[in-house]
Motif scaffolding. Structure first.
Motif, PDB file in Angstrom:
ATOM      1  N   ILE A  73       0.830  -1.206   0.000  1.00 47.71           N
ATOM      2  CA  ILE A  73       0.000   0.000   0.000  1.00 47.71           C
ATOM      3  C   ILE A  73       0.863   1.252   0.000  1.00 47.71           C
ATOM      4  O   ILE A  73       0.604   2.213  -0.736  1.00 47.71           O
ATOM      5  CB  ILE A  73      -0.950  -0.023   1.215  1.00 47.71           C
ATOM      6  N   ARG A  74       1.919   1.255   0.810  1.00 46.97           N
ATOM      7  CA  ARG A  74       2.786   2.432   0.886  1.00 46.97           C
ATOM      8  C   ARG A  74       3.511   2.672  -0.446  1.00 46.97           C
ATOM      9  O   ARG A  74       3.726   3.824  -0.836  1.00 46.97           O
ATOM     10  CB  ARG A  74       3.796   2.261   2.024  1.00 46.97           C
ATOM     11  N   TRP A  75       3.871   1.589  -1.127  1.00 45.68           N
ATOM     12  CA  TRP A  75       4.601   1.739  -2.390  1.00 45.68           C
ATOM     13  C   TRP A  75       3.683   2.141  -3.542  1.00 45.68           C
ATOM     14  O   TRP A  75       4.055   2.941  -4.402  1.00 45.68           O
ATOM     15  CB  TRP A  75       5.307   0.426  -2.746  1.00 45.68           C
ATOM     16  N   ILE A  76       2.470   1.609  -3.554  1.00 44.44           N
ATOM     17  CA  ILE A  76       1.640   1.726  -4.750  1.00 44.44           C
ATOM     18  C   ILE A  76       0.863   3.038  -4.802  1.00 44.44           C
ATOM     19  O   ILE A  76       0.229   3.339  -5.822  1.00 44.44           O
ATOM     20  CB  ILE A  76       0.678   0.515  -4.836  1.00 44.44           C
ATOM     21  N   VAL A  77       0.899   3.831  -3.718  1.00 44.63           N
ATOM     22  CA  VAL A  77       0.251   5.154  -3.748  1.00 44.63           C
ATOM     23  C   VAL A  77       0.868   5.993  -4.868  1.00 44.63           C
ATOM     24  O   VAL A  77       2.081   6.164  -4.944  1.00 44.63           O
ATOM     25  CB  VAL A  77       0.431   5.886  -2.404  1.00 44.63           C
ATOM     26  N   GLY A  78       0.051   6.468  -5.777  1.00 45.92           N
ATOM     27  CA  GLY A  78       0.538   7.250  -6.900  1.00 45.92           C
ATOM     28  C   GLY A  78       0.891   6.414  -8.115  1.00 45.92           C
ATOM     29  O   GLY A  78       1.076   6.964  -9.206  1.00 45.92           O
ATOM     30  N   VAL A  79       0.988   5.096  -7.939  1.00 44.96           N
ATOM     31  CA  VAL A  79       1.288   4.213  -9.069  1.00 44.96           C
ATOM     32  C   VAL A  79      -0.004   3.813  -9.771  1.00 44.96           C
ATOM     33  O   VAL A  79      -0.093   3.802 -10.992  1.00 44.96           O
ATOM     34  CB  VAL A  79       2.060   2.963  -8.591  1.00 44.96           C
ATOM     35  N   VAL A  80      -1.025   3.459  -8.990  1.00 43.13           N
ATOM     36  CA  VAL A  80      -2.356   3.154  -9.520  1.00 43.13           C
ATOM     37  C   VAL A  80      -3.380   3.945  -8.716  1.00 43.13           C
ATOM     38  O   VAL A  80      -3.125   4.313  -7.565  1.00 43.13           O
ATOM     39  CB  VAL A  80      -2.675   1.637  -9.453  1.00 43.13           C
ATOM     40  N   PRO A  81      -4.553   4.204  -9.269  1.00 45.01           N
ATOM     41  CA  PRO A  81      -5.548   4.983  -8.525  1.00 45.01           C
ATOM     42  C   PRO A  81      -6.405   4.144  -7.584  1.00 45.01           C
ATOM     43  O   PRO A  81      -6.937   4.656  -6.598  1.00 45.01           O
ATOM     44  CB  PRO A  81      -6.409   5.600  -9.631  1.00 45.01           C
ATOM     45  N   VAL A  82      -6.560   2.841  -7.903  1.00 46.62           N
ATOM     46  CA  VAL A  82      -7.458   1.982  -7.123  1.00 46.62           C
ATOM     47  C   VAL A  82      -6.784   0.643  -6.865  1.00 46.62           C
ATOM     48  O   VAL A  82      -6.185   0.048  -7.773  1.00 46.62           O
ATOM     49  CB  VAL A  82      -8.799   1.746  -7.857  1.00 46.62           C
ATOM     50  N   LEU A  83      -6.895   0.164  -5.634  1.00 44.41           N
ATOM     51  CA  LEU A  83      -6.363  -1.141  -5.250  1.00 44.41           C
ATOM     52  C   LEU A  83      -7.444  -1.891  -4.487  1.00 44.41           C
ATOM     53  O   LEU A  83      -8.031  -1.360  -3.545  1.00 44.41           O
ATOM     54  CB  LEU A  83      -5.124  -0.978  -4.360  1.00 44.41           C
ATOM     55  N   SER A  84      -7.732  -3.125  -4.898  1.00 45.28           N
ATOM     56  CA  SER A  84      -8.695  -3.968  -4.179  1.00 45.28           C
ATOM     57  C   SER A  84      -7.956  -5.138  -3.546  1.00 45.28           C
ATOM     58  O   SER A  84      -7.172  -5.812  -4.216  1.00 45.28           O
ATOM     59  CB  SER A  84      -9.787  -4.490  -5.131  1.00 45.28           C
ATOM     60  N   ILE A  85      -8.219  -5.370  -2.270  1.00 44.00           N
ATOM     61  CA  ILE A  85      -7.575  -6.455  -1.529  1.00 44.00           C
ATOM     62  C   ILE A  85      -8.650  -7.401  -1.013  1.00 44.00           C
ATOM     63  O   ILE A  85      -9.585  -6.994  -0.330  1.00 44.00           O
ATOM     64  CB  ILE A  85      -6.765  -5.900  -0.345  1.00 44.00           C
ATOM     65  N   TYR A  86      -8.510  -8.682  -1.353  1.00 42.74           N
ATOM     66  CA  TYR A  86      -9.458  -9.693  -0.900  1.00 42.74           C
ATOM     67  C   TYR A  86      -9.035 -10.130   0.503  1.00 42.74           C
ATOM     68  O   TYR A  86      -8.103 -10.901   0.665  1.00 42.74           O
ATOM     69  CB  TYR A  86      -9.422 -10.872  -1.868  1.00 42.74           C
ATOM     70  N   ALA A  87      -9.702  -9.641   1.528  1.00 41.72           N
ATOM     71  CA  ALA A  87      -9.298  -9.921   2.902  1.00 41.72           C
ATOM     72  C   ALA A  87      -9.951 -11.188   3.446  1.00 41.72           C
ATOM     73  O   ALA A  87      -9.269 -12.141   3.812  1.00 41.72           O
ATOM     74  CB  ALA A  87      -9.631  -8.729   3.793  1.00 41.72           C
ATOM     75  N   ILE A  88     -11.280 -11.202   3.523  1.00 39.35           N
ATOM     76  CA  ILE A  88     -11.997 -12.381   4.013  1.00 39.35           C
ATOM     77  C   ILE A  88     -13.208 -12.617   3.122  1.00 39.35           C
ATOM     78  O   ILE A  88     -14.082 -11.764   3.012  1.00 39.35           O
ATOM     79  CB  ILE A  88     -12.484 -12.200   5.465  1.00 39.35           C
ATOM     80  N   GLN A  89     -13.260 -13.768   2.479  1.00 38.10           N
ATOM     81  CA  GLN A  89     -14.478 -14.127   1.784  1.00 38.10           C
ATOM     82  C   GLN A  89     -15.373 -14.883   2.754  1.00 38.10           C
ATOM     83  O   GLN A  89     -14.891 -15.467   3.736  1.00 38.10           O
ATOM     84  CB  GLN A  89     -14.197 -14.961   0.537  1.00 38.10           C
ATOM     85  N   ALA A  90     -16.670 -14.849   2.519  1.00 34.78           N
ATOM     86  CA  ALA A  90     -17.624 -15.435   3.455  1.00 34.78           C
ATOM     87  C   ALA A  90     -17.285 -16.890   3.764  1.00 34.78           C
ATOM     88  O   ALA A  90     -17.408 -17.342   4.908  1.00 34.78           O
ATOM     89  CB  ALA A  90     -19.036 -15.322   2.889  1.00 34.78           C
ATOM     90  N   LYS A  91     -16.815 -17.631   2.764  1.00 34.77           N
ATOM     91  CA  LYS A  91     -16.493 -19.045   2.977  1.00 34.77           C
ATOM     92  C   LYS A  91     -15.323 -19.230   3.935  1.00 34.77           C
ATOM     93  O   LYS A  91     -15.202 -20.266   4.582  1.00 34.77           O
ATOM     94  CB  LYS A  91     -16.188 -19.719   1.640  1.00 34.77           C
ATOM     95  N   ASN A  92     -14.422 -18.233   4.024  1.00 35.14           N
ATOM     96  CA  ASN A  92     -13.306 -18.326   4.967  1.00 35.14           C
ATOM     97  C   ASN A  92     -13.796 -18.494   6.400  1.00 35.14           C
ATOM     98  O   ASN A  92     -13.123 -19.115   7.232  1.00 35.14           O
ATOM     99  CB  ASN A  92     -12.428 -17.080   4.904  1.00 35.14           C
ATOM    100  N   LEU A  93     -14.949 -17.943   6.699  1.00 29.12           N
ATOM    101  CA  LEU A  93     -15.474 -17.997   8.059  1.00 29.12           C
ATOM    102  C   LEU A  93     -15.949 -19.397   8.429  1.00 29.12           C
ATOM    103  O   LEU A  93     -16.279 -19.645   9.587  1.00 29.12           O
ATOM    104  CB  LEU A  93     -16.604 -16.983   8.227  1.00 29.12           C
ATOM    105  N   GLY A  94     -15.971 -20.296   7.461  1.00 31.22           N
ATOM    106  CA  GLY A  94     -16.319 -21.682   7.743  1.00 31.22           C
ATOM    107  C   GLY A  94     -15.130 -22.506   8.204  1.00 31.22           C
ATOM    108  O   GLY A  94     -15.266 -23.700   8.514  1.00 31.22           O
TER     109      GLY A  94
END
Length: 258
Positions: A73-94
């Motif tokens: 995150i610290r590096w990519i600021v200014g490199v791309v405008p949007v970053l999506s991070i897959y943190a927890i999908q609902a199935k992970n909670l199983g």
């Protein structure tokens, strides 16, 4: 700190040789923070859905992953405008109580750190994408109520404190693809402008040469995404690898359809 015999008792579905190897691997990681034996085994050797891995190893592994994203995150600021991070999908909670606890404990810690980091909050804008009601269904589980409440508290704090315009960061958690699509049907007809994440995804970077590129993330937004697999498994990929993936994407001519 657990003894070696306690580590062995915690892991019940491995051969004696595998147990000895895992003991060594845990000890090395605990002392150095480096998973020195990683490349010697099949990718699913430490699949925690199949074996019981000690809690301290799980927390250490996810902490390493959090540090990777912190640097990214610290590096990519200014490199791309949007970053999506897959943190927890609902199935992970199983997964098991201890694994869900480890995931949420570590992620909540980084949400807290980022929410108190003036540089990150002034440059980034965090938005959490997911159905929080899903968390309510798991608060009754052993030891999870407090960590879930901390997770939600620090996520909201980060979302409120981050007002920057240099990088928009979507944290997908707890994410379910059907929930995402349903948001666009709230008026009875599909309207992509009603999706929680309105931007289409240009590039998917997936660690471990994954066979499935998205795991159900942002199903509408990734329709024409370029896909770049990274050979190392998460969290062993590095910023230079991400930089190379971005340069490769920029060098390609984007194509639609066939």
């Amino acid at each position: 700190r657990r003894s070696k015999s306690e580590f062995g008792n915690a892991i019940k579905s491995l051969s004696q040789e595998q147990i000895e190897n895992l003991r060594e691997r845990i000890e090395v990681y605990a002392q150095t923070g480096v998973d020195s034996l990683y490349t010697r085994y099949q990718p699913d050797f430490l699949d925690t859905s199949k074996i019981d891995v000690p809690l301290e190893y799980l927390v250490g592994s996810y902490m390493k992953g959090g540090q990777v994203f912190d640097g990214l995150i610290r590096w990519i600021v200014g490199v791309v405008p949007v970053l999506s991070i897959y943190a927890i999908q609902a199935k992970n909670l199983g997964r098991s109580d201890r694994e869900v606890y480890a995931i949420m404990k570590v992620e909540a810690e980084f949400f807290k750190r980022w929410s108190e980091d003036e540089e990150i909050c002034n440059r980034c804008n965090f938005k959490f994408v997911g159905d929080k009601i899903i968390f309510d269904a798991h608060k009754h589980r052993d030891g999870l109520r407090d960590v879930i409440e901390d997770y939600i508290t620090f996520a909201e704090k980060l979302e409120n404190n981050s007002t920057g315009r240099n990088l928009k960061v979507y944290i997908l958690t707890p994410y379910d693809r059907c929930w995402e699509i349903n948001q666009a049907f709230l008026d009875g007809a599909f309207n992509p402008e009603k999706l929680v994440v309105p931007e289409e995804v240009d590039l998917i970077i997936r660690a471990g040469n994954a066979k499935t590129p998205t795991s159900g993330a942002l199903p509408y937004q990734v329709a024409y995404s370029q896909f770049t697999p990274l050979k190392p498994y998460f969290p062993d990929f590095t910023i230079p690898m991400v930089r190379e993936a971005l340069e490769g994407y920029r060098a390609k001519e984007t194509e639609s359809g066939l």
